[in-house]
Design a protein around this motif. Sequence first.
Motif, short mmCIF file in Angstrom:
data_model
loop_
_atom_site.label_atom_id
_atom_site.label_comp_id
_atom_site.label_asym_id
_atom_site.label_seq_id
_atom_site.Cartn_x
_atom_site.Cartn_y
_atom_site.Cartn_z
N LEU A 1 3.14 -2.60 -10.33
CA LEU A 1 2.50 -1.52 -10.44
C LEU A 1 1.92 -1.30 -11.63
O LEU A 1 0.83 -0.73 -11.82
N ARG A 2 2.34 -2.02 -12.67
CA ARG A 2 1.51 -1.83 -13.99
C ARG A 2 0.17 -2.42 -14.07
O ARG A 2 -0.79 -1.86 -14.63
N ILE A 3 -0.09 -3.67 -13.41
CA ILE A 3 -1.30 -4.12 -13.45
C ILE A 3 -2.21 -3.34 -12.25
O ILE A 3 -3.35 -3.36 -13.00
N PHE A 4 -1.72 -2.69 -11.32
CA PHE A 4 -2.56 -1.87 -10.55
C PHE A 4 -3.10 -0.74 -11.34
O PHE A 4 -4.19 -0.25 -11.42
N ASP A 5 -2.24 0.02 -12.20
CA ASP A 5 -2.53 1.03 -13.11
C ASP A 5 -3.68 0.61 -13.98
O ASP A 5 -4.45 1.27 -14.15
N GLN A 6 -3.31 -0.52 -14.55
CA GLN A 6 -4.26 -0.93 -15.73
C GLN A 6 -5.63 -1.31 -15.12
O GLN A 6 -6.75 -0.87 -15.95
N SER A 7 -5.71 -1.93 -13.99
CA SER A 7 -6.88 -2.34 -13.38
C SER A 7 -7.77 -1.19 -13.03
O SER A 7 -8.99 -1.08 -13.35
N MET A 8 -6.99 -0.14 -12.19
CA MET A 8 -7.46 1.00 -11.69
C MET A 8 -8.04 1.92 -12.72
O MET A 8 -9.38 2.62 -12.55
N SER A 9 -7.28 2.17 -13.86
CA SER A 9 -7.76 3.22 -14.60
C SER A 9 -8.96 2.54 -15.67
O SER A 9 -9.88 3.25 -16.02
N TRP A 10 -9.00 1.23 -15.87
CA TRP A 10 -10.18 0.49 -16.49
C TRP A 10 -11.18 0.56 -15.85
O TRP A 10 -12.39 0.95 -16.32
N ARG B 1 0.88 -1.17 -0.03
CA ARG B 1 -0.02 0.03 -0.14
C ARG B 1 0.94 1.36 0.07
O ARG B 1 0.47 2.26 -0.67
N GLU B 2 2.04 1.22 0.93
CA GLU B 2 2.90 2.35 0.65
C GLU B 2 3.53 2.61 -0.62
O GLU B 2 3.73 3.67 -0.99
N LEU B 3 3.64 1.67 -1.24
CA LEU B 3 4.55 1.53 -2.38
C LEU B 3 3.42 2.08 -3.46
O LEU B 3 3.85 3.04 -4.38
N ILE B 4 2.22 1.74 -3.55
CA ILE B 4 1.36 2.17 -4.45
C ILE B 4 0.72 3.68 -4.39
O ILE B 4 0.89 4.32 -5.13
N ASN B 5 0.65 3.80 -3.19
CA ASN B 5 0.11 5.30 -2.61
C ASN B 5 1.20 6.56 -2.93
O ASN B 5 0.80 7.35 -3.49
N LYS B 6 2.65 6.02 -2.79
CA LYS B 6 3.59 6.77 -3.23
C LYS B 6 3.76 7.07 -4.85
O LYS B 6 3.86 7.95 -5.01
N HIS B 7 3.98 5.65 -5.41
CA HIS B 7 4.23 5.71 -6.73
C HIS B 7 2.97 6.52 -7.39
O HIS B 7 3.43 6.97 -8.44
N PHE B 8 1.83 6.44 -7.19
CA PHE B 8 0.52 6.89 -7.94
C PHE B 8 0.10 8.10 -6.99
O PHE B 8 -1.30 8.46 -7.35
N GLU B 9 0.76 8.76 -6.36
CA GLU B 9 0.17 9.83 -5.49
C GLU B 9 -0.48 11.18 -6.45
O GLU B 9 -1.68 11.38 -6.27
N LYS B 10 -0.04 11.25 -7.79
CA LYS B 10 -0.55 12.27 -8.23
C LYS B 10 -1.81 11.84 -9.06
O LYS B 10 -2.80 12.73 -8.93
N GLN B 11 -1.94 10.70 -9.29
CA GLN B 11 -3.11 10.09 -9.95
C GLN B 11 -4.20 9.62 -8.66
O GLN B 11 -5.40 10.08 -9.08
N ILE B 12 -3.80 9.42 -7.82
CA ILE B 12 -4.87 9.30 -6.54
C ILE B 12 -5.41 10.66 -6.28
O ILE B 12 -6.40 10.76 -5.97
N SER B 13 -4.41 11.54 -6.04
CA SER B 13 -4.93 12.83 -5.36
C SER B 13 -5.93 13.40 -6.46
O SER B 13 -6.58 14.25 -5.97
N GLU B 14 -5.60 13.51 -7.71
CA GLU B 14 -6.34 14.55 -8.65
C GLU B 14 -7.65 13.51 -8.90
O GLU B 14 -8.69 14.10 -9.24
#
Length: 245
Positions: free
Chosen positions: A69-78, A18-31
Amino acid sequence: MASSIPQFQTLITIEEFRELINKHFEKQISEGEIYDARDIERFNKIDEYTLMFIQHGQFATSFNQDRALRIFDQSMSWRKQHNVYDISTSAFPAEYFDRNIIYYKNYDKFNHPILHFVIRNLKKGHEDNEAIKRFITYNFEKHIRESPGKHIVVLFDMSGAGIGNLDYDLVKFIIASMQNYYPGLLAYLLMFNMPFLLSAAWKLIRTWMSNEADRYIKFTDTKSITDYISPDQLPKQMGGTADES
């Protein structure tokens, strides 16, 4: 044999991931424009749901961070793009629940729910593919809401199917869902009674799958399917004794 079904590894803790995801995708999550805030909240609060992302595709002895990280981004954006969080039964006519094309029924020997896809009941070129895809998504989503972290078995019933039943667009979507959109959901996939006529089609379909797909796909008939599913959980046309009501 049934003992060869994939084993799922947890090579990083939930808190670390969770720490890795929230830091790596901080911009996408906050926007909040690319990901649905409700999906992020579920990811951060439901441990079993987080584990689905951690365990997906972890076949080596060390954690594959880039893949995760790639799978998280693909899943969440889809999910955000297709408004998956708001999907409900009201989106579908009653016939979608009555046609016996896609439905949950019974369990395998490892207590995984079985999601049936009855290919012969599909008519290529006569279906609303986008609606069918949405219904497939509904069934996947229903399960992870009710039982996050619990794997399912997908059973492709190919008996009696022909070229006129096999729609490549829908097959591609199911593969993409298992590999990218619903990580960690699939325990394994059973191909039941694939006709020889469709063997060439299968060779094409296999090229759309990841290198690890062979770990998940099991070809069965009325005899070998009982390696995975007990007769009392199988319908009579599959050689079982289950109540088909």
